[in-house]
Design a protein around this motif. Sequence first.
Motif, short mmCIF file in Angstrom:
data_model
loop_
_atom_site.label_atom_id
_atom_site.label_comp_id
_atom_site.label_asym_id
_atom_site.label_seq_id
_atom_site.Cartn_x
_atom_site.Cartn_y
_atom_site.Cartn_z
N GLY A 292 0.85 -1.18 0.00
CA GLY A 292 0.00 0.00 0.00
C GLY A 292 0.88 1.23 0.00
N ILE A 293 0.85 2.00 -1.08
CA ILE A 293 1.78 3.11 -1.27
C ILE A 293 0.99 4.39 -1.50
CG2 ILE A 293 3.65 4.02 -2.70
CD1 ILE A 293 4.33 1.09 -3.42
N GLY A 294 1.29 5.41 -0.73
CA GLY A 294 0.59 6.68 -0.90
C GLY A 294 0.89 7.63 0.23
N PRO A 295 0.33 8.84 0.16
CA PRO A 295 0.66 9.87 1.16
C PRO A 295 0.07 9.59 2.53
CG PRO A 295 -1.04 10.64 -0.35
CD PRO A 295 -0.57 9.33 -0.89
N ALA A 296 0.49 10.37 3.49
CA ALA A 296 0.02 10.23 4.87
C ALA A 296 -1.48 10.48 4.94
CB ALA A 296 0.76 11.21 5.77
N GLY A 297 -2.13 9.75 5.87
CA GLY A 297 -3.55 10.00 6.12
C GLY A 297 -4.51 9.28 5.21
N THR A 298 -4.01 8.35 4.39
CA THR A 298 -4.90 7.64 3.45
C THR A 298 -5.38 6.30 4.00
OG1 THR A 298 -2.89 6.85 2.33
CG2 THR A 298 -4.02 8.74 1.36
N GLY A 299 -5.00 5.97 5.23
CA GLY A 299 -5.52 4.75 5.86
C GLY A 299 -4.77 3.48 5.53
N LYS A 300 -3.57 3.60 5.00
CA LYS A 300 -2.81 2.40 4.60
C LYS A 300 -2.57 1.48 5.79
CE LYS A 300 0.77 4.75 3.31
NZ LYS A 300 0.35 6.10 3.72
N THR A 301 -1.98 2.02 6.84
CA THR A 301 -1.64 1.21 8.02
C THR A 301 -2.89 0.86 8.81
OG1 THR A 301 0.49 2.34 8.14
CG2 THR A 301 -0.21 1.11 10.09
N TYR A 302 -3.79 1.82 8.96
CA TYR A 302 -5.00 1.62 9.77
C TYR A 302 -5.83 0.46 9.22
CZ TYR A 302 -8.88 3.17 12.74
OH TYR A 302 -9.87 3.25 13.70
N LEU A 303 -6.05 0.45 7.92
CA LEU A 303 -6.85 -0.62 7.32
C LEU A 303 -6.11 -1.95 7.37
CD1 LEU A 303 -8.34 1.26 4.23
CD2 LEU A 303 -9.59 0.40 6.22
N ALA A 304 -4.78 -1.93 7.21
CA ALA A 304 -4.02 -3.17 7.28
C ALA A 304 -4.13 -3.79 8.67
CB ALA A 304 -2.55 -2.91 6.93
N VAL A 305 -4.03 -2.97 9.72
CA VAL A 305 -4.17 -3.48 11.08
C VAL A 305 -5.59 -3.98 11.31
CG1 VAL A 305 -4.07 -2.88 13.53
CG2 VAL A 305 -2.32 -2.01 11.97
N ALA A 306 -6.59 -3.27 10.77
CA ALA A 306 -7.98 -3.72 10.91
C ALA A 306 -8.19 -5.08 10.26
CB ALA A 306 -8.92 -2.69 10.29
N VAL A 307 -7.63 -5.28 9.09
CA VAL A 307 -7.73 -6.58 8.42
C VAL A 307 -7.03 -7.65 9.25
CG1 VAL A 307 -7.03 -7.91 6.39
CG2 VAL A 307 -8.01 -5.64 6.11
N GLY A 308 -5.85 -7.31 9.81
CA GLY A 308 -5.12 -8.27 10.64
C GLY A 308 -5.92 -8.70 11.85
N VAL A 309 -6.55 -7.73 12.54
CA VAL A 309 -7.37 -8.05 13.72
C VAL A 309 -8.56 -8.91 13.31
CG1 VAL A 309 -8.86 -7.05 15.50
CG2 VAL A 309 -6.63 -6.02 15.03
N THR A 310 -9.19 -8.57 12.18
CA THR A 310 -10.32 -9.36 11.68
C THR A 310 -9.91 -10.81 11.42
OG1 THR A 310 -11.27 -7.39 10.65
CG2 THR A 310 -12.07 -9.51 9.86
#
Length: 358
Positions: free
Chosen positions: A148-166
């Motif tokens: 996931g490549i892109g600027p800050a604030g686009t949810g790259k890490t947040y969504l990845a952690v959410a998928v991991g928890v799921t």
Amino acid sequence: MGLTPTPPVTAPSAETLLEFPDNRLLIDLCGPNDRHLARIEEALGVHILRRGNQIAVVGGPEAQAEAATLLQGLYARLEQHRPVGPDEVEAALRMGVEPAADVTPAEQLEMFAQGNYELRTRKKSVEPRTDAQKAYVRALFQNELAFGIGPAGTGKTYLAVAVGVTMLIGGHVDKIILSRPAVEAGERLGFLPGDMKEKVDPYMQPLYDALNDFLPGKQMQKLMEEKRIEIAPLAFMRGRTLSRAFVVLDEAQNATSMQMKMFLTRLGEGSRMVITGDRTQIDLPRGMMSGLMDAEKILKDVKGISFSYFTADDVVRHPLVARIIKAYEIEDNAALARGETEEPRGQYVPRRAFRNDA
């Protein structure tokens, strides 16, 4: 007996009339001081009028229909005891409203296959807010290795952690491993006090923040004590084989090419790996190649690896962040057009920087 709003009725005065039976839900739908309605008016170019438990939408036929569908969809969310706030309104304006059925964690993957991208964790539900985020979440479930490549604030890490928890909750993996390079953002902090954990925790704080959003504090602490959730610097990954784990490497633009190769080859049986980064925020020493850019070039055609890209339009922080990122992009493009050179690490070196160094 349902509380579903009545179908829209087009009155002779070219307005669409919606009726919502539950006044408490209608208050949440409208938002504080009708802010949600004001935002929909601004975005769709319509006028929205409240009349008791009815809402009238005035405007062009297509805009009326779109606003009516959006309002009914948001009301349906409230009936399902799902929140509707400014973020949900923005997401609905960008992508429309998709109905969501109650599912167990074990059914989560099937839900994604059917096009419903809601992530359900122990504390909250998360939904992609842009088309790029939706494609990214889909890629995380369809590929064993995703970037996931892109600027800050686009949810790259947040969504990845959410998928991991799921996936952890659903039993698809046995553990979550979160890592990032311990690189300072353009300044030297010197030696930090404390033991190893106390030294590296400041660098890992964004990952803790994301986990805290998805798991109750006691459960998170228990999982960390059982080593089912690990947060560690990239340097600690050498020599490990990560099996049946959901692995996230954050801030990957600050990994060297050697570190990136080392990390990618840790992938074990039954694991999934996500690499996130921003090519415009490289903090490596001048002249050192970013492992993220190197991997992007080398692995772009490898089967089973996906690359998802974000732009300033996908920023889900404060709206001002998107405008800041776009302003910097314009300056970067102008600098390259002026012939200012680009470093091997992926950042251009403005002529003014050379003048300042002289």
